[in-house]
Motif scaffolding. Sequence first.
Motif, PDB file in Angstrom:
ATOM      1  N   ASP A  60     -14.750  23.936  -6.280  1.00  0.00           N
ATOM      2  CA  ASP A  60     -15.965  24.052  -5.480  1.00  0.00           C
ATOM      3  C   ASP A  60     -16.005  23.101  -4.293  1.00  0.00           C
ATOM      4  OD1 ASP A  60     -17.318  25.979  -7.238  1.00  0.00           O
ATOM      5  OD2 ASP A  60     -17.336  24.311  -8.672  1.00  0.00           O
ATOM      6  N   ASN A 112     -20.686  11.794 -13.656  1.00  0.00           N
ATOM      7  CA  ASN A 112     -20.588  12.760 -14.738  1.00  0.00           C
ATOM      8  C   ASN A 112     -21.219  12.228 -16.022  1.00  0.00           C
ATOM      9  OD1 ASN A 112     -19.619  15.342 -15.689  1.00  0.00           O
ATOM     10  ND2 ASN A 112     -18.045  14.245 -16.832  1.00  0.00           N
ATOM     11  N   LEU A 156     -17.074   9.795  -9.308  1.00  0.00           N
ATOM     12  CA  LEU A 156     -17.337  11.083  -9.948  1.00  0.00           C
ATOM     13  C   LEU A 156     -17.489  10.955 -11.458  1.00  0.00           C
ATOM     14  CD1 LEU A 156     -15.087  13.821  -8.274  1.00  0.00           C
ATOM     15  CD2 LEU A 156     -17.566  13.563  -8.139  1.00  0.00           C
ATOM     16  N   MET A 167     -19.295  17.866 -14.997  1.00  0.00           N
ATOM     17  CA  MET A 167     -18.462  18.127 -13.831  1.00  0.00           C
ATOM     18  C   MET A 167     -17.009  18.193 -14.274  1.00  0.00           C
ATOM     19  SD  MET A 167     -16.151  16.275 -11.761  1.00  0.00           S
ATOM     20  CE  MET A 167     -16.517  14.646 -12.393  1.00  0.00           C
ATOM     21  N   THR A 168     -16.207  19.028 -13.623  1.00  0.00           N
ATOM     22  CA  THR A 168     -14.787  19.137 -13.947  1.00  0.00           C
ATOM     23  C   THR A 168     -13.954  18.585 -12.796  1.00  0.00           C
ATOM     24  OG1 THR A 168     -15.161  21.131 -15.262  1.00  0.00           O
ATOM     25  CG2 THR A 168     -12.896  20.691 -14.545  1.00  0.00           C
ATOM     26  N   LYS A 212     -19.866  21.518 -11.465  1.00  0.00           N
ATOM     27  CA  LYS A 212     -18.950  21.872 -10.371  1.00  0.00           C
ATOM     28  C   LYS A 212     -17.526  21.402 -10.675  1.00  0.00           C
ATOM     29  CE  LYS A 212     -22.382  22.062  -6.683  1.00  0.00           C
ATOM     30  NZ  LYS A 212     -23.556  21.927  -7.545  1.00  0.00           N
ATOM     31  N   ARG A 213     -16.572  22.063 -10.029  1.00  0.00           N
ATOM     32  CA  ARG A 213     -15.158  21.705 -10.120  1.00  0.00           C
ATOM     33  C   ARG A 213     -14.780  21.038  -8.807  1.00  0.00           C
ATOM     34  NH1 ARG A 213     -13.920  27.796 -10.510  1.00  0.00           N
ATOM     35  NH2 ARG A 213     -15.604  27.532  -8.995  1.00  0.00           N
ATOM     36  N   ILE A 214     -14.400  19.769  -8.885  1.00  0.00           N
ATOM     37  CA  ILE A 214     -14.208  18.996  -7.661  1.00  0.00           C
ATOM     38  C   ILE A 214     -12.806  18.407  -7.606  1.00  0.00           C
ATOM     39  CG2 ILE A 214     -15.042  17.044  -6.304  1.00  0.00           C
ATOM     40  CD1 ILE A 214     -17.800  17.546  -7.474  1.00  0.00           C
ATOM     41  N   ILE A 228     -24.118  17.528  -1.301  1.00  0.00           N
ATOM     42  CA  ILE A 228     -23.703  16.739  -2.456  1.00  0.00           C
ATOM     43  C   ILE A 228     -23.754  15.277  -2.030  1.00  0.00           C
ATOM     44  CG2 ILE A 228     -21.951  16.234  -4.181  1.00  0.00           C
ATOM     45  CD1 ILE A 228     -20.717  18.940  -3.722  1.00  0.00           C
ATOM     46  N   VAL A 283     -23.372  17.278  -8.588  1.00  0.00           N
ATOM     47  CA  VAL A 283     -22.007  17.633  -9.000  1.00  0.00           C
ATOM     48  C   VAL A 283     -21.991  18.291 -10.375  1.00  0.00           C
ATOM     49  CG1 VAL A 283     -21.033  15.735  -7.645  1.00  0.00           C
ATOM     50  CG2 VAL A 283     -21.433  15.416 -10.106  1.00  0.00           C
ATOM     51  N   ALA A 284     -23.131  18.361 -11.042  1.00  0.00           N
ATOM     52  CA  ALA A 284     -23.195  18.941 -12.381  1.00  0.00           C
ATOM     53  C   ALA A 284     -22.681  20.380 -12.366  1.00  0.00           C
ATOM     54  CB  ALA A 284     -24.630  18.907 -12.903  1.00  0.00           C
ATOM     55  N   ASN A 301     -24.903  12.477 -15.775  1.00  0.00           N
ATOM     56  CA  ASN A 301     -25.362  13.855 -15.954  1.00  0.00           C
ATOM     57  C   ASN A 301     -25.338  14.273 -17.415  1.00  0.00           C
ATOM     58  OD1 ASN A 301     -25.836  14.210 -13.230  1.00  0.00           O
ATOM     59  ND2 ASN A 301     -23.816  15.091 -12.816  1.00  0.00           N
TER      60      ASN A 301
END
Length: 307
Positions: A219, A187, A183, A198-199, A169-171, A160, A166-167, A190
Amino acid sequence: MKKMMILAALVFPLSALAETAINGTEINLKANEQPIITAANPAAIAKLPKGLTLAHPGEFTVGISGEGSAPLTVYAEDNKTLIGSEPDIARLVASALGLKLRIVVTSWEDWPLGVTSGKYDAAISNITVTKARKEKFDFATYRKDLLGFYVPTHSPITAITRAEQVAGKRIIVGSGTNQEAILLAWNQQNIHAGLAPMTPVYMTSSAAQALALQSGRADAWFGPNVNGAWQAAKTGRTHLVGNVDGGWPQAAHIAVTLKKGNGLAPAVAAALDSAIKDGSYQRVLNRWGEGVEAIPASEVNPAGLGD
């Protein structure tokens, strides 16, 4: 950076830690209790502004967040003395300026008022130079601001380093931090490109963060690289999959933070340059596994996030 949310307790007691290797450097916490100082530097001392009123005469009083994390801050074996790279940097500045060091353990929320009110002369607490902060404070840089993405060792994620990765994904990320801003910007890129959103996962409990990663409810974790590297080395349960500059898309630096306009920043920068020149600065960063974030010289109020 704002308050750093990591994958274990926020400030580690020395008694709970053994030797750890970070970035190829073996860290001996007991040995690291021994102070590193630099010689008083006449050129740096000469830059101290005439008529400067210090919080305590003859002392350099520094606010350091007790909510940091190893290797930035850690309590020594007595569970009272704060050690780590941040106290070490404070000691280098104080000794180069011919002053005694006084550390005030504070919180992230309190350092701005502490500096502006004169409760302490500086804050050294993993504070990134930003355009907004330069309106209220002066800065003398001492370390690169490097962020890291860390994932569980069993994760299929291998890299990453850019927005599209990061599309979907939960970060885990700290609210109000530079990394959150990055982020959220990624996002938006994206979404405009038609990719899955991304979440961000906001958690204040370090135990909950670790559980979320290991259970698959998140993630990745995104935060200060030195903290992520420490946790990966200590637990063996996470690993690095990418670094991002803290000022993305530009460079950013961590800096000693000082009261705006009091003239102290040039003296602090000269003190840091003195420590860089004699090698004591590199010894400090190396013994905490932060050598990869060293800078060649301190800058006063450089471009930062938002410039």
